[in-house]
Design a protein around this motif. Structure first.
Motif, PDB file in Angstrom:
ATOM      1  N   VAL A   1       0.795  18.209   8.470  1.00  0.00           N
ATOM      2  CA  VAL A   1       0.260  19.294   9.138  1.00  0.00           C
ATOM      3  C   VAL A   1       0.410  19.364  10.642  1.00  0.00           C
ATOM      4  O   VAL A   1       0.327  20.417  11.047  1.00  0.00           O
TER       5      VAL A   1
ATOM      6  N   VAL B   1       0.924  -1.185   0.127  1.00  0.00           N
ATOM      7  CA  VAL B   1      -0.109   0.067   0.067  1.00  0.00           C
ATOM      8  C   VAL B   1       0.958   1.279   0.111  1.00  0.00           C
ATOM      9  O   VAL B   1       0.659   2.116   0.553  1.00  0.00           O
TER      10      VAL B   1
ATOM     11  N   PHE C   1       0.754   9.009   1.046  1.00  0.00           N
ATOM     12  CA  PHE C   1      -0.662   9.894   1.425  1.00  0.00           C
ATOM     13  C   PHE C   1      -0.670  10.329   2.774  1.00  0.00           C
ATOM     14  O   PHE C   1      -0.964  11.336   3.051  1.00  0.00           O
ATOM     15  N   ALA C   2      -0.706   9.223   3.629  1.00  0.00           N
ATOM     16  CA  ALA C   2      -1.145   9.328   4.965  1.00  0.00           C
ATOM     17  C   ALA C   2       0.135  10.100   5.493  1.00  0.00           C
ATOM     18  O   ALA C   2      -0.319  11.080   6.412  1.00  0.00           O
TER      19      ALA C   2
ATOM     20  N   GLU D   1      -5.153  18.236  -0.071  1.00  0.00           N
ATOM     21  CA  GLU D   1      -5.015  16.811   0.111  1.00  0.00           C
ATOM     22  C   GLU D   1      -6.137  16.208  -0.513  1.00  0.00           C
ATOM     23  O   GLU D   1      -5.864  15.027  -1.155  1.00  0.00           O
TER      24      GLU D   1
ATOM     25  N   LEU E   1      -0.869   4.712  -0.391  1.00  0.00           N
ATOM     26  CA  LEU E   1      -1.566   5.085   0.764  1.00  0.00           C
ATOM     27  C   LEU E   1      -0.606   5.670   1.901  1.00  0.00           C
ATOM     28  O   LEU E   1      -0.940   6.561   2.520  1.00  0.00           O
ATOM     29  N   TYR E   2       0.672   4.844   2.112  1.00  0.00           N
ATOM     30  CA  TYR E   2       1.480   5.122   2.904  1.00  0.00           C
ATOM     31  C   TYR E   2       2.197   6.591   2.782  1.00  0.00           C
ATOM     32  O   TYR E   2       2.030   7.223   3.814  1.00  0.00           O
TER      33      TYR E   2
ATOM     34  N   SER F   1      -0.119  13.582   4.639  1.00  0.00           N
ATOM     35  CA  SER F   1      -1.298  14.530   5.425  1.00  0.00           C
ATOM     36  C   SER F   1      -1.090  14.395   7.004  1.00  0.00           C
ATOM     37  O   SER F   1      -1.640  15.367   7.565  1.00  0.00           O
ATOM     38  N   LEU F   2      -0.143  13.573   7.411  1.00  0.00           N
ATOM     39  CA  LEU F   2       0.175  13.880   8.938  1.00  0.00           C
ATOM     40  C   LEU F   2       1.274  15.056   9.198  1.00  0.00           C
ATOM     41  O   LEU F   2       1.314  15.699  10.170  1.00  0.00           O
TER      42      LEU F   2
END
Lengths: 335, 208
Positions: A124, A111, A117-118, A154, A114-115, A121-122
């Motif tokens: 911030v 993934v 992207f995650a 995002e 997704l990793y 998004s952290l």
């Protein structure tokens, strides 16, 4: 036990082998950024320390290390100290899944996208924590702006990623690159590439979207109260994030480590060098844009994110899906 | 295997500790930070059992978006440290309401877990094939075939609640200057610029 320790030692060695080049290249791209900025404005930029001023960033870092760290009396001390650490860590942690070539990747997870992207998004959190813990007006305003901005952009980045994933049929970053062997996705998905690039500018708080640290309104935004090494960590984390966004762009759209065309002299060049070249090309665009575009107003920024990019990328998603479905080009996947 | 269980206990202890801290911590901000820590350790647990897709989605949705908004709200409200504990003193204690809600949740959990435990063909009632297929594919295969209706209904409910929230907070303000991009771009110098001979000591009235 000893076997486990051996594995652990090897993993630590691999991590260092990845992290140290990244930190050095962050220092180098800070120099590149300032240099390009200078040349666009008909200045010379940093050119004194070392050959072509290459060691300017190292000199700056040395200066930051020896400066005193000032913690405001009214600040929430734990969160205040935690904020730059979070920013820096998250910026570096994401590099674990970036494939530099078919073999050269720290952890090849299913993934990967997704990793990435995650973790991005952290990012911030470092900014919000720094802004709030400073207990001061300008940092707080900067942090609020930044949180709203990053959450908004995002969304469109997510939909752009879905666009690419539809064509690939896998969340693995390696598969995404290998799927581009015939055609880089920048060609069929060119509008998405442009939107991705602009959203990446907003996501990393780069000009023209550098509202969280707009000098004219907010002094230095969320970094106002930081000094010395802690400021330097924010700064390094920010540039590592920019590099990460460039790497993501080159993997999703520019064919990662694949050569420009698969012909004799070009495919002799080692794969990681192609990857680095593509990252540098995207970063060069980042630097150029910093120099030539004026800053957006805040409501314009929000309008661009929600009213233009989001609907447009959604419509393009439907178009991509229908195209793939109609011409029966949907990826079959490995099941 | 032993390291696997060490990691399992490590993450679950952090998860339990931080979820306790969420409800006992005095400062609201700290509560939110512990909530984030809780989400992260639970997503690590998800990844450990091989549900990597769920773990990542938990990170993206809850930590990346929901918790940011929590933090946002808490910071904006500027809630100072709570002077009184929730459990002791104070005329209006939240204890009864909290107890009722937690009892309800406990009952629901019992029903769910019980149903899963005692209905024997629960797992095999779907087309889920446990093989080497990555669990993203598996989820997709189940979600878009057997449960497509429920999936779509959930999506529509979310959309409706979003529209409802926007409608509730929407208020039309008058006298606000708005920028019309269309008008701005379609202006031309002929209609926008006017040359006026101003008489001395008279001035000009400009209406816009």
């Amino acid at each position: 036990m000893i076997e486990y320790l051996q594995i652990l030692g090897f993993e630590v060695y691999k991590i260092l082998f990845l992290l140290i080049p990244i930190l050095v290249s962050v220092a180098m791209i800070v120099w590149l950024d300032r240099r390009v900025w200078g040349l666009v404005q008909k200045r010379r930029g940093p050119n004194v320390v070392g050959p072509f001023g290459l060691f300017q960033t190292l000199a700056d870092a040395l200066k930051y290390i020896f400066k005193e760290i000032i913690i405001p009396a009214s600040a929430n001390k734990v969160v205040f100290i935690l904020a730059p650490i979070v920013t820096m860590t998250l910026a570096l942690v994401a590099w674990a899944v970036i494939p530099m070539s078919e073999e050269f990747v720290l952890s090849d997870i299913n993934v990967g996208v997704l990793y990435l992207f995650a973790v991005s998004s952290l990012g911030v959190y470092g900014i919000i924590m720094g802004g709030w813990a400073s207990n001061s007006k300008y940092p707080f305003l900067g942090a609020i702006r930044s949180a709203a901005q990053m959450v908004s952009y995002e969304v469109s980045i997510g939909i752009i990623i879905i666009n690419v994933l539809l064509c690939v049929g896998s969340l693995n970053l390696k598969d995404i690159v290998l799927a581009q062997q015939d055609l880089w996705y920048v060609i069929p998905l060119f509008p998405m590439f442009v939107i991705f690039f602009i959203s990446a500018l907003a996501e990393t708080n780069r000009p023209p979207f550098d509202l969280p640290e707009a000098e004219a309104e907010l002094v230095a935004g969320y970094q106002t109260e930081y000094s010395g090494m802690m400021y330097a960590m924010f700064w390094l984390g920010e540039y590592a994030n920019i590099l990460l966004m460039c790497a993501m762009g080159s993997i999703l759209f520019l064919g990662g480590w694949l050569p420009l065309i698969d012909i004799y002299p070009l495919n002799l060049v080692p794969a990681p060098i192609w990857m680095v070249l593509k990252i540098l090309f995207l970063f060069f665009l980042f630097a150029l844009i910093k120099a030539i575009v004026p800053r957006y107003r805040y409501d314009q920024l929000m309008r661009l994110g929600w009213k233009i990019f989001l609907p447009f990328s959604l419509i393009y998603l439907v178009l991509t899906a229908s195209f793939l479905f109609y011409f029966e080009k949907l990826p079959k996947g490995n099941f | 295997m032993i390291f696997h269980s060490i990691f399992f206990y490590f993450f679950s202890i952090i998860a339990i500790f931080s979820s306790l801290m969420v409800i006992t911590s005095r400062s609201t901000i700290n509560s939110v930070f512990f909530l984030i820590l809780d989400f992260i350790s639970v997503s690590c647990l998800f990844i450990m059992v091989g549900a990597e897709f769920l773990g990542m989605i938990l990170l993206i949705v809850y930590v990346g978006a929901v918790a940011v908004l929590f933090l946002f709200v808490v910071m904006m409200l500027n809630v100072a440290e709570q002077k009184q504990s929730w459990f002791i003193g104070q005329k209006t204690t939240h204890l009864p309401t909290g107890l009722i809600v937690s009892l309800l949740i406990l009952l629901e959990l019992l029903v769910v877990v019980g149903g899963w435990k005692y209905k024997e063909d629960f797992m095999s009632s779907s087309t889920l094939v446990l093989s080497e297929v990555s669990n993203t594919h598996q989820l997709g295969l189940v979600m878009y075939t057997d449960y497509i209706l429920f999936f779509q209904i959930a999506g529509i409910i979310l959309l409706l609640s979003m529209i409802g929230a926007i409608l509730l907070t929407f208020r039309e303000r008058t006298g606000v200057k708005k920028q019309s991009y269309f008008r701005q771009i379609s202006r031309n110098p002929k209609s926008a610029v006017e040359l006026i001979d101003v008489e001395s000591n008279k001035g000009v009235k400009i209406d816009d």
